[in-house]
Design a protein around this motif. Sequence first.
Motif, PDB file in Angstrom:
ATOM      1  N   LYS A 140     121.596  67.469  48.983  1.00 13.63           N
ATOM      2  CA  LYS A 140     121.618  66.330  49.904  1.00 13.63           C
ATOM      3  C   LYS A 140     121.908  66.795  51.328  1.00 13.63           C
ATOM      4  N   TYR A 141     122.851  67.714  51.453  1.00 10.78           N
ATOM      5  CA  TYR A 141     123.197  68.255  52.765  1.00 10.78           C
ATOM      6  C   TYR A 141     122.001  68.977  53.380  1.00 10.78           C
ATOM      7  N   ALA A 142     121.261  69.722  52.552  1.00  8.30           N
ATOM      8  CA  ALA A 142     120.079  70.439  53.040  1.00  8.30           C
ATOM      9  C   ALA A 142     118.980  69.475  53.473  1.00  8.30           C
ATOM     10  N   LEU A 143     118.770  68.410  52.706  1.00  6.65           N
ATOM     11  CA  LEU A 143     117.738  67.437  53.064  1.00  6.65           C
ATOM     12  C   LEU A 143     118.034  66.767  54.400  1.00  6.65           C
ATOM     13  N   TYR A 144     119.314  66.604  54.722  1.00  6.13           N
ATOM     14  CA  TYR A 144     119.710  65.978  55.986  1.00  6.13           C
ATOM     15  C   TYR A 144     119.859  66.987  57.127  1.00  6.13           C
ATOM     16  N   SER A 145     119.657  68.250  56.860  1.00  3.58           N
ATOM     17  CA  SER A 145     119.896  69.284  57.876  1.00  3.58           C
ATOM     18  C   SER A 145     118.868  69.207  59.001  1.00  3.58           C
ATOM     19  N   LYS A 146     119.231  69.790  60.134  1.00  2.00           N
ATOM     20  CA  LYS A 146     118.305  69.827  61.270  1.00  2.00           C
ATOM     21  C   LYS A 146     117.021  70.557  60.912  1.00  2.00           C
ATOM     22  N   GLU A 147     117.137  71.548  60.057  1.00  3.68           N
ATOM     23  CA  GLU A 147     115.965  72.353  59.691  1.00  3.68           C
ATOM     24  C   GLU A 147     114.952  71.555  58.879  1.00  3.68           C
ATOM     25  N   PHE A 148     115.430  70.681  57.989  1.00  4.50           N
ATOM     26  CA  PHE A 148     114.520  70.069  57.031  1.00  4.50           C
ATOM     27  C   PHE A 148     114.344  68.559  57.163  1.00  4.50           C
ATOM     28  N   HIS A 149     115.262  67.861  57.816  1.00  5.29           N
ATOM     29  CA  HIS A 149     115.116  66.404  57.860  1.00  5.29           C
ATOM     30  C   HIS A 149     113.963  66.017  58.769  1.00  5.29           C
ATOM     31  N   PRO A 150     113.022  65.209  58.273  1.00  4.40           N
ATOM     32  CA  PRO A 150     111.846  64.868  59.088  1.00  4.40           C
ATOM     33  C   PRO A 150     112.177  63.916  60.224  1.00  4.40           C
ATOM     34  N   ASP A 151     111.445  64.079  61.319  1.00  5.78           N
ATOM     35  CA  ASP A 151     111.560  63.154  62.439  1.00  5.78           C
ATOM     36  C   ASP A 151     111.058  61.787  61.982  1.00  5.78           C
ATOM     37  N   GLU A 152     111.787  60.733  62.344  1.00  7.75           N
ATOM     38  CA  GLU A 152     111.415  59.398  61.884  1.00  7.75           C
ATOM     39  C   GLU A 152     110.062  58.956  62.417  1.00  7.75           C
ATOM     40  N   THR A 153     109.586  59.558  63.507  1.00  7.25           N
ATOM     41  CA  THR A 153     108.280  59.189  64.045  1.00  7.25           C
ATOM     42  C   THR A 153     107.187  60.133  63.576  1.00  7.25           C
ATOM     43  N   GLY A 154     107.557  61.139  62.771  1.00  8.05           N
ATOM     44  CA  GLY A 154     106.596  62.129  62.312  1.00  8.05           C
ATOM     45  C   GLY A 154     106.126  61.868  60.901  1.00  8.05           C
ATOM     46  N   PRO A 155     105.483  62.885  60.296  1.00  7.35           N
ATOM     47  CA  PRO A 155     104.971  62.739  58.925  1.00  7.35           C
ATOM     48  C   PRO A 155     106.095  62.472  57.918  1.00  7.35           C
ATOM     49  N   ASP A 156     105.746  61.792  56.851  1.00  2.90           N
ATOM     50  CA  ASP A 156     106.681  61.458  55.772  1.00  2.90           C
ATOM     51  C   ASP A 156     106.787  62.673  54.838  1.00  2.90           C
ATOM     52  N   LYS A 157     107.497  63.708  55.291  1.00  5.81           N
ATOM     53  CA  LYS A 157     107.525  64.972  54.562  1.00  5.81           C
ATOM     54  C   LYS A 157     108.140  64.861  53.178  1.00  5.81           C
ATOM     55  N   PHE A 158     109.112  63.971  53.015  1.00  4.39           N
ATOM     56  CA  PHE A 158     109.775  63.854  51.720  1.00  4.39           C
ATOM     57  C   PHE A 158     108.854  63.278  50.644  1.00  4.39           C
ATOM     58  N   ALA A 159     107.699  62.745  51.035  1.00  2.72           N
ATOM     59  CA  ALA A 159     106.742  62.249  50.050  1.00  2.72           C
ATOM     60  C   ALA A 159     106.039  63.398  49.325  1.00  2.72           C
ATOM     61  N   ASP A 160     106.190  64.596  49.839  1.00  2.00           N
ATOM     62  CA  ASP A 160     105.519  65.783  49.303  1.00  2.00           C
ATOM     63  C   ASP A 160     106.466  66.545  48.377  1.00  2.00           C
ATOM     64  N   ASP A 161     106.153  66.603  47.082  1.00  2.00           N
ATOM     65  CA  ASP A 161     107.006  67.303  46.122  1.00  2.00           C
ATOM     66  C   ASP A 161     107.216  68.766  46.502  1.00  2.00           C
ATOM     67  N   SER A 162     106.180  69.407  47.012  1.00  3.80           N
ATOM     68  CA  SER A 162     106.293  70.825  47.355  1.00  3.80           C
ATOM     69  C   SER A 162     107.297  71.033  48.483  1.00  3.80           C
ATOM     70  N   TYR A 163     107.395  70.070  49.394  1.00 11.10           N
ATOM     71  CA  TYR A 163     108.371  70.174  50.477  1.00 11.10           C
ATOM     72  C   TYR A 163     109.786  70.024  49.929  1.00 11.10           C
ATOM     73  N   LEU A 164     109.987  69.081  49.018  1.00 16.37           N
ATOM     74  CA  LEU A 164     111.307  68.891  48.407  1.00 16.37           C
ATOM     75  C   LEU A 164     111.726  70.143  47.631  1.00 16.37           C
ATOM     76  N   ILE A 165     110.778  70.777  46.972  1.00 16.42           N
ATOM     77  CA  ILE A 165     111.079  72.017  46.236  1.00 16.42           C
ATOM     78  C   ILE A 165     111.380  73.153  47.213  1.00 16.42           C
ATOM     79  N   LYS A 166     110.670  73.182  48.332  1.00 13.20           N
ATOM     80  CA  LYS A 166     110.935  74.193  49.362  1.00 13.20           C
ATOM     81  C   LYS A 166     112.373  74.079  49.865  1.00 13.20           C
ATOM     82  N   VAL A 167     112.827  72.847  50.115  1.00 14.25           N
ATOM     83  CA  VAL A 167     114.212  72.642  50.547  1.00 14.25           C
ATOM     84  C   VAL A 167     115.173  73.074  49.443  1.00 14.25           C
TER      85      VAL A 167
END
Length: 271
Positions: free
Chosen positions: A165-192
């Motif tokens: 949870k901490y990693a998902l909210y980190s500056k490195e991985f948390h998506p910009d609210e105006t950008g792409p919905d990165k968390f919709a991508d399973d591969s991105y969640l696995i990368k985190v």
Amino acid sequence: MSNRNNQANKQAARERLRAERERQAKKDRLRRQLIVGGAIVGVLAIAGGIGVAVANMGGDAKAANGPLVKPANTSGPKGTTIVVGKPDAKNTLDLFEDPRCPGCAAFEQTAGATVEKDIKDGKYKASYHLGTFLDNNLQGTGSKNALSALGASLNVSPDAFLKYKYALYSKEFHPDETGPDKFADDSYLIKVADTIPALKGNAAFQKAVKDGTYDRWGLEVSKAFDSVKDVKSTPTIKLNGTVLGTDTPQGKAAPSSVAAFNSLVDKALKK
């Protein structure tokens, strides 16, 4: 000719700078609208009766009608109670968050490590309430998908859940609210997840994410979040029922510094 060209070049440079400033100002205005004192979107969609529709996660109705698989380390009839920490801790910190919430990301980046340490020290146990209303507000499925993945991490261990949870909210991985919905991508969640030792290369975790094993559970957790009527914005942080934060027109904004967080916690602790 040369002087005129120089003047034209300078004018063009000024125009580019002006356009860039306007673009940044527009983005800043949007960010301020979305984040008000650390609370995202002011009033939740549930306040308007919209709630979280049974939609999108893992195929909409498929997720809602699929089997309810409760992760390990949860409790309650539908496994929607997520409490991490020493069972005999006298105090309980309740955290209300949405995975896509930038205000939640700001809080976690500021105080997340402190919360994790306090839990380990037995200062309080933490009860997590996770919503997905931003999938409606911003469109997409990222909050639901991330919540399902968080269920997979919780099934590994409470510590893996906290760190993920901490990693998902980190500056490195948390998506910009105006950008792409990165968390919709399973591969991105696995990368985190691969940044977390307990989850890195974890075949069972990865399969659960890809298969949507905890999609139905995520819907139930989101419904439980919606049922809490006195929470109107995220992040909302409570200690023993007392909301921690400073007053704003939209309600109490979560502490924006470790010092402020610790001060408010100390005042609300049961000694």
